[in-house]
Design a protein around this motif. Sequence first.
Motif, PDB file in Angstrom:
ATOM      1  N   ALA A 142     -11.162   4.197   4.521  1.00 58.61           N
ATOM      2  CA  ALA A 142     -10.967   2.763   4.702  1.00 58.61           C
ATOM      3  C   ALA A 142      -9.508   2.350   4.544  1.00 58.61           C
ATOM      4  O   ALA A 142      -9.093   1.313   5.045  1.00 58.61           O
ATOM      5  N   VAL A 143      -8.737   3.170   3.844  1.00 57.37           N
ATOM      6  CA  VAL A 143      -7.304   2.881   3.723  1.00 57.37           C
ATOM      7  C   VAL A 143      -6.527   3.999   4.386  1.00 57.37           C
ATOM      8  O   VAL A 143      -6.801   5.170   4.163  1.00 57.37           O
ATOM      9  N   SER A 144      -5.594   3.596   5.232  1.00 55.26           N
ATOM     10  CA  SER A 144      -4.683   4.569   5.816  1.00 55.26           C
ATOM     11  C   SER A 144      -3.290   4.297   5.272  1.00 55.26           C
ATOM     12  O   SER A 144      -2.749   3.209   5.471  1.00 55.26           O
ATOM     13  N   ALA A 145      -2.726   5.275   4.590  1.00 58.45           N
ATOM     14  CA  ALA A 145      -1.384   5.080   4.036  1.00 58.45           C
ATOM     15  C   ALA A 145      -0.396   4.808   5.160  1.00 58.45           C
ATOM     16  O   ALA A 145       0.435   3.907   5.068  1.00 58.45           O
ATOM     17  N   LEU A 146      -0.535   5.577   6.241  1.00 59.06           N
ATOM     18  CA  LEU A 146       0.399   5.404   7.353  1.00 59.06           C
ATOM     19  C   LEU A 146       0.247   4.021   7.978  1.00 59.06           C
ATOM     20  O   LEU A 146       1.234   3.326   8.226  1.00 59.06           O
ATOM     21  N   GLY A 147      -1.021   3.592   8.204  1.00 59.55           N
ATOM     22  CA  GLY A 147      -1.277   2.277   8.789  1.00 59.55           C
ATOM     23  C   GLY A 147      -0.705   1.172   7.917  1.00 59.55           C
ATOM     24  O   GLY A 147      -0.035   0.258   8.408  1.00 59.55           O
ATOM     25  N   THR A 148      -0.964   1.252   6.599  1.00 59.67           N
ATOM     26  CA  THR A 148      -0.448   0.243   5.676  1.00 59.67           C
ATOM     27  C   THR A 148       1.072   0.209   5.741  1.00 59.67           C
ATOM     28  O   THR A 148       1.691  -0.856   5.785  1.00 59.67           O
ATOM     29  N   PHE A 149       1.671   1.405   5.773  1.00 59.39           N
ATOM     30  CA  PHE A 149       3.124   1.486   5.824  1.00 59.39           C
ATOM     31  C   PHE A 149       3.666   0.852   7.104  1.00 59.39           C
ATOM     32  O   PHE A 149       4.601   0.046   7.072  1.00 59.39           O
ATOM     33  N   LEU A 150       3.059   1.198   8.252  1.00 56.67           N
ATOM     34  CA  LEU A 150       3.542   0.681   9.534  1.00 56.67           C
ATOM     35  C   LEU A 150       3.441  -0.838   9.582  1.00 56.67           C
ATOM     36  O   LEU A 150       4.338  -1.533  10.068  1.00 56.67           O
ATOM     37  N   ILE A 151       2.330  -1.371   9.057  1.00 54.87           N
ATOM     38  CA  ILE A 151       2.143  -2.817   9.102  1.00 54.87           C
ATOM     39  C   ILE A 151       3.114  -3.518   8.143  1.00 54.87           C
ATOM     40  O   ILE A 151       3.678  -4.570   8.455  1.00 54.87           O
ATOM     41  N   ARG A 152       3.348  -2.894   7.009  1.00 60.49           N
ATOM     42  CA  ARG A 152       4.343  -3.452   6.087  1.00 60.49           C
ATOM     43  C   ARG A 152       5.720  -3.483   6.752  1.00 60.49           C
ATOM     44  O   ARG A 152       6.432  -4.487   6.677  1.00 60.49           O
ATOM     45  N   GLN A 153       6.074  -2.381   7.425  1.00 62.18           N
ATOM     46  CA  GLN A 153       7.371  -2.344   8.100  1.00 62.18           C
ATOM     47  C   GLN A 153       7.478  -3.459   9.140  1.00 62.18           C
ATOM     48  O   GLN A 153       8.483  -4.135   9.247  1.00 62.18           O
TER      49      GLN A 153
END
Lengths: 271, 298
Positions: A142-153
């Motif tokens: 349910a959590v993707s570290a990469l996805g979270t990172f990309l969206i934060r960027q």
Amino acid sequence: MPLRWPRRLGLVGLALPWLLPYAWMVSTSFKTLPELVAAPSAPLPSGLNLDAYAAVFEAMPVGAYLLNTTLMALAIGLLQLALALPAGYALSKLSFRGRGLAFGLVVATLLIPAQVRFVPVFTLLAEVRLTNTMTALVLPFAVSALGTFLIRQALLSVPPQLIEAARLDGAGELTIIYRLLPPLLRPSLVAAFLFSFVYHWNDYFWPLVMTTDDSVRTLPLGVALLREQGTGVRWHIVMAGNVLLSLPALLLFALTQRQLIHAAAGKAAGR
Amino acid sequence: MKLLSPRRPTDPYLLLLPTLLILGCFFFYPLLAAGKLSLYSWDLLTPPRFVGLDNYRALWSEGLLLHSLELTLVFSLGVVTASTILGLALALLLNRPGRLAAFARASIFSAYIVSWVSVALLWLWILDADGGALNAALQRLGLPGWRWLSDPRLALPSLAAVTVWKLAGYAMILYLAGLQDVPAHLLEAAALDGAGRWQRFRHVTWPLLRPTTAFVTSTGAIASFQVFDVVRVMTQGGPMDHTNVLVYAIYEQIFLNLRVGRASALVVVFFLVLLGLTLWQLRLWLRREGAEGQSPPA
């Protein structure tokens, strides 16, 4: 400068090592068992014989597997976006104690792939009798570290004034996160979703270790089983299953080629 | 970067709560649990029994640990080297406008999008010793066929070749993106100074592609280190353990031998090596981050 014919052929020739195997897969899938036994490596089938496809549909519930796979990948992709948006928003736009730590924790999970997690997750889920359920396939991703990172960027380039203005207009935080931001982050959201969707649609490892039951089995697993069930030469059936498995991925690729290639290249360059 | 103050002091924590909860349950807890389980003997049926470092000792003395680790590293090294060179060569040849080049690029990259299972099944049939297309083609040329997957010397290289086939398109795309950043005027200036094609590549293009090469090799190393699907589908670790790479060994210990403790000990080793690889990648990434804002390795 237009290319001469020999060089044009050279360009296509470069791709042949990738195109010929696909052609071989499709060709084999249209053969019959007697054909395959008589001349296994004949380049072309005698005709468009659909026996092998019928055999695939007989051997496994293709429709149910297809539905499971799609639902799983869709649920994972959407959940990841739904959780990454608020997390990315907090990490990029709000000041609070522990922001650096929280961000560090998210990035650190890039170090913990499924192959490291599956043994304890399997025993944990077995204890609460959740193996063989959609939950076991979806929730651990349910959590993707990469996805979270990309969206934060991506959120870093959204001006804070925009959010302040929305707040003055009386918008709540959730309205800002789920209504105001998504249109602004569209390319990043699409890229993150597509990558996640394709990855999980194709995934073999996790469904293999978490399920034993037909009701939640996914297509890659089912098609791989086609080969394990059979004894002797059943390559036409295995290849027919393989066509069914790779076709959706190739279709999605054809439709979203530009986004996928940009996302792949951008993952490296942060664009 | 300007930060806003949250409306309520608890807001940021509530927004992060679901993410942190999932990370705790399905990432950090399993990592710690694997460390703990590696000190127990457990068959999933009877209660776990504490055995200290026995699992590690057994894996060491049976030779499985070193054998798997070595196979995985050799496999990884081969895959990274070959897919990087191939990806670069393809990028250089296909870095041109036109529909044919675009078609060739898309065909090659498509292997990266198709699932590992598809690729493994497809090559299992092509490499089949008796009816497979590769041996048939070799025989037509008057060459002998090989038992690609059942010959102990050939099995691992065959799996590596299949992996390269799948990953080369990804390396190519990364290099194509890198080539866009090579300024045309530098190449033109070098050409005016009389530099030939090879010299321009060697002294202008290649040095400027260094960050891309660092990214391609480090992501390739991490991806190939986690190899499982092709092994499971194509060789099941055989012949005679010659393709028993780490993740496959973990899988076998838990699901075939019901040895959760030993599997966990292998997980711990696997994690530590992966950690080393990733820290190396992070260093490469941090070194280039100074100049431009880049995303992290994935």
